[in-house]
Design a protein around this motif. Structure first.
Motif, PDB file in Angstrom:
ATOM      1  N   LEU A  22       0.819  -1.227   0.000  1.00 59.22           N
ATOM      2  CA  LEU A  22       0.000   0.000   0.000  1.00 59.22           C
ATOM      3  C   LEU A  22       0.842   1.262   0.000  1.00 59.22           C
ATOM      4  N   ILE A  23       2.028   1.195   0.606  1.00 58.70           N
ATOM      5  CA  ILE A  23       2.750   2.396   1.020  1.00 58.70           C
ATOM      6  C   ILE A  23       3.981   2.624   0.171  1.00 58.70           C
ATOM      7  N   GLU A  24       4.238   3.869  -0.184  1.00 55.23           N
ATOM      8  CA  GLU A  24       5.575   4.236  -0.644  1.00 55.23           C
ATOM      9  C   GLU A  24       6.177   5.205   0.371  1.00 55.23           C
TER      10      GLU A  24
ATOM     11  N   ASP B  94     -10.648   9.352  -7.260  1.00 52.44           N
ATOM     12  CA  ASP B  94     -10.057   8.032  -7.547  1.00 52.44           C
ATOM     13  C   ASP B  94      -8.563   8.020  -7.273  1.00 52.44           C
ATOM     14  N   ASP B  95      -7.900   9.111  -7.671  1.00 53.30           N
ATOM     15  CA  ASP B  95      -6.438   9.171  -7.550  1.00 53.30           C
ATOM     16  C   ASP B  95      -5.999  10.030  -6.368  1.00 53.30           C
ATOM     17  N   VAL B  96      -6.823  10.043  -5.313  1.00 49.84           N
ATOM     18  CA  VAL B  96      -6.462  10.797  -4.107  1.00 49.84           C
ATOM     19  C   VAL B  96      -5.078  10.348  -3.601  1.00 49.84           C
ATOM     20  N   VAL B  97      -4.351  11.301  -3.056  1.00 48.87           N
ATOM     21  CA  VAL B  97      -3.036  11.011  -2.469  1.00 48.87           C
ATOM     22  C   VAL B  97      -3.125  11.270  -0.966  1.00 48.87           C
ATOM     23  N   TYR B  98      -2.670  10.295  -0.195  1.00 53.94           N
ATOM     24  CA  TYR B  98      -2.671  10.393   1.270  1.00 53.94           C
ATOM     25  C   TYR B  98      -1.233  10.399   1.761  1.00 53.94           C
ATOM     26  N   GLU B  99      -0.871  11.409   2.556  1.00 57.28           N
ATOM     27  CA  GLU B  99       0.519  11.516   3.019  1.00 57.28           C
ATOM     28  C   GLU B  99       0.600  11.666   4.534  1.00 57.28           C
ATOM     29  N   LEU B 100       1.647  11.062   5.092  1.00 59.51           N
ATOM     30  CA  LEU B 100       1.980  11.158   6.509  1.00 59.51           C
ATOM     31  C   LEU B 100       3.405  11.709   6.609  1.00 59.51           C
ATOM     32  N   PRO B 101       3.573  13.039   6.695  1.00 60.29           N
ATOM     33  CA  PRO B 101       4.925  13.598   6.657  1.00 60.29           C
ATOM     34  C   PRO B 101       5.839  13.101   7.774  1.00 60.29           C
ATOM     35  N   GLN B 102       5.267  12.750   8.932  1.00 62.33           N
ATOM     36  CA  GLN B 102       6.133  12.344  10.049  1.00 62.33           C
ATOM     37  C   GLN B 102       6.870  11.036   9.772  1.00 62.33           C
TER      38      GLN B 102
ATOM     39  N   ARG C  28       7.083   9.922   6.485  1.00 61.44           N
ATOM     40  CA  ARG C  28       7.386   9.988   5.060  1.00 61.44           C
ATOM     41  C   ARG C  28       6.718   8.833   4.317  1.00 61.44           C
ATOM     42  N   GLU C  29       5.419   8.596   4.624  1.00 64.06           N
ATOM     43  CA  GLU C  29       4.636   7.562   3.942  1.00 64.06           C
ATOM     44  C   GLU C  29       3.626   8.222   2.999  1.00 64.06           C
ATOM     45  N   ARG C  30       3.413   7.553   1.868  1.00 65.21           N
ATOM     46  CA  ARG C  30       2.449   8.049   0.884  1.00 65.21           C
ATOM     47  C   ARG C  30       1.636   6.867   0.352  1.00 65.21           C
ATOM     48  N   ILE C  31       0.323   7.090   0.203  1.00 64.57           N
ATOM     49  CA  ILE C  31      -0.565   6.096  -0.411  1.00 64.57           C
ATOM     50  C   ILE C  31      -1.225   6.764  -1.602  1.00 64.57           C
ATOM     51  N   ARG C  32      -1.216   6.074  -2.742  1.00 68.11           N
ATOM     52  CA  ARG C  32      -1.832   6.633  -3.947  1.00 68.11           C
ATOM     53  C   ARG C  32      -3.106   5.863  -4.272  1.00 68.11           C
ATOM     54  N   GLY C  33      -4.214   6.588  -4.402  1.00 70.70           N
ATOM     55  CA  GLY C  33      -5.453   5.994  -4.877  1.00 70.70           C
ATOM     56  C   GLY C  33      -6.428   5.669  -3.758  1.00 70.70           C
ATOM     57  N   ARG C  34      -7.696   5.844  -4.085  1.00 68.49           N
ATOM     58  CA  ARG C  34      -8.774   5.646  -3.113  1.00 68.49           C
ATOM     59  C   ARG C  34      -8.854   4.201  -2.643  1.00 68.49           C
ATOM     60  N   ALA C  35      -8.609   3.261  -3.555  1.00 63.27           N
ATOM     61  CA  ALA C  35      -8.737   1.840  -3.202  1.00 63.27           C
ATOM     62  C   ALA C  35      -7.717   1.459  -2.128  1.00 63.27           C
ATOM     63  N   ALA C  36      -6.475   1.919  -2.309  1.00 68.08           N
ATOM     64  CA  ALA C  36      -5.430   1.595  -1.331  1.00 68.08           C
ATOM     65  C   ALA C  36      -5.684   2.323  -0.003  1.00 68.08           C
ATOM     66  N   TYR C  37      -6.148   3.553  -0.100  1.00 68.71           N
ATOM     67  CA  TYR C  37      -6.409   4.345   1.109  1.00 68.71           C
ATOM     68  C   TYR C  37      -7.557   3.718   1.912  1.00 68.71           C
ATOM     69  N   LEU C  38      -8.544   3.153   1.190  1.00 66.23           N
ATOM     70  CA  LEU C  38      -9.649   2.459   1.858  1.00 66.23           C
ATOM     71  C   LEU C  38      -9.126   1.259   2.647  1.00 66.23           C
ATOM     72  N   ILE C  39      -8.282   0.452   2.016  1.00 65.40           N
ATOM     73  CA  ILE C  39      -7.734  -0.732   2.704  1.00 65.40           C
ATOM     74  C   ILE C  39      -6.940  -0.297   3.938  1.00 65.40           C
TER      75      ILE C  39
ATOM     76  N   VAL D  20     -14.378  17.569  -4.626  1.00 66.15           N
ATOM     77  CA  VAL D  20     -13.852  16.219  -4.380  1.00 66.15           C
ATOM     78  C   VAL D  20     -12.454  16.345  -3.765  1.00 66.15           C
ATOM     79  N   ILE D  21     -12.184  15.512  -2.771  1.00 63.60           N
ATOM     80  CA  ILE D  21     -10.897  15.572  -2.059  1.00 63.60           C
ATOM     81  C   ILE D  21      -9.813  14.909  -2.904  1.00 63.60           C
ATOM     82  N   THR D  22      -8.737  15.659  -3.181  1.00 63.73           N
ATOM     83  CA  THR D  22      -7.647  15.150  -4.012  1.00 63.73           C
ATOM     84  C   THR D  22      -6.387  14.840  -3.202  1.00 63.73           C
ATOM     85  N   LYS D  23      -6.301  15.429  -2.005  1.00 64.97           N
ATOM     86  CA  LYS D  23      -5.113  15.165  -1.186  1.00 64.97           C
ATOM     87  C   LYS D  23      -5.467  15.249   0.291  1.00 64.97           C
TER      88      LYS D  23
END
Lengths: 128, 128
Positions: free
Chosen positions: A124-126, B29-37, B39-50, B103-106
């Motif tokens: 899931l993660i990069e 669909d292509d939302v990006v989720y980031e955790l700066p602390q 340095r993790e990134r998840i790309r896409g709604r499907a992965a973010y849901l999981i 729509v939320i993109t990030k």
């Protein structure tokens, strides 16, 4: 409507410039400053000024995202501390509350620290 | 103007309700989720849901402050994890970016942890 985003930016840029007169002019006499992570509170502009003037280190603040809604604002900013052994840098957030005239009555800081990520579902993660 | 504050509140309340259908409907669909602390990134709604569906623990989220400006929003929320040995609770922040249709993109999360305060000038600070 009070442009709290512009006032928030001024709050940060006057801090960065150590322009204490301009910075103080944004604050109510009885402003309250809170740090929820340490459960610390400072009451009053005079005490809050001393806190900032005596804060150790060669610190620098750069706004990244500012959001204001007429009553409140938040600044997501980058901070940097210059040290002989190398610069330290991360992101932090400050929430501001304003009165009806645009004076800041409450300041709340969050200083999130880097941490190692826990185990996550595979694939899931990069990292960056 | 897009009411990003209302959409941000819905983002948090649908998460809290584990109403995955309503929560997903807020996201690109292509939302990006980031955790700066971390340095993790998840790309896409499907992965973010999981990521959220498999997040461990009996976690609960309560909005405290929401600020939106038509393009972005922030939620300062309290989180609580119920554990047999006692509840754990603290504050966190999520920043949201929206497209022109609302729509939320990030999504960017900060999870500040409690820490012991350093030495401060005497007489300035109260603790709670």
């Amino acid at each position: 409507m009070i442009d709290t985003a512009a006032l928030a930016e001024r709050f940060l840029t006057t801090l960065e410039a150590r322009n204490w007169e301009a910075w103080q002019a944004l604050l109510a006499d009885d402003v309250v400053y809170e740090l929820p992570q340490t459960r610390e509170r400072i009451r009053g502009r005079a005490a809050y000024l001393i806190f900032n003037q005596t804060y150790p280190g060669d610190w620098h603040l750069t706004p990244k995202v500012i959001i204001g809604d007429g009553r409140r604002a938040v600044i997501w900013f980058g901070w940097l501390v210059r040290r002989p052994e190398g610069d330290e840098t991360a992101d932090a957030q400050v929430f501001l509350e304003f009165d009806d005239t645009g004076v800041i009555t409450k300041v709340t800081d969050f200083w999130p620290e880097p941490y190692e990520p826990p185990a996550r579902p595979e694939g899931l993660i990069e990292r960056w």
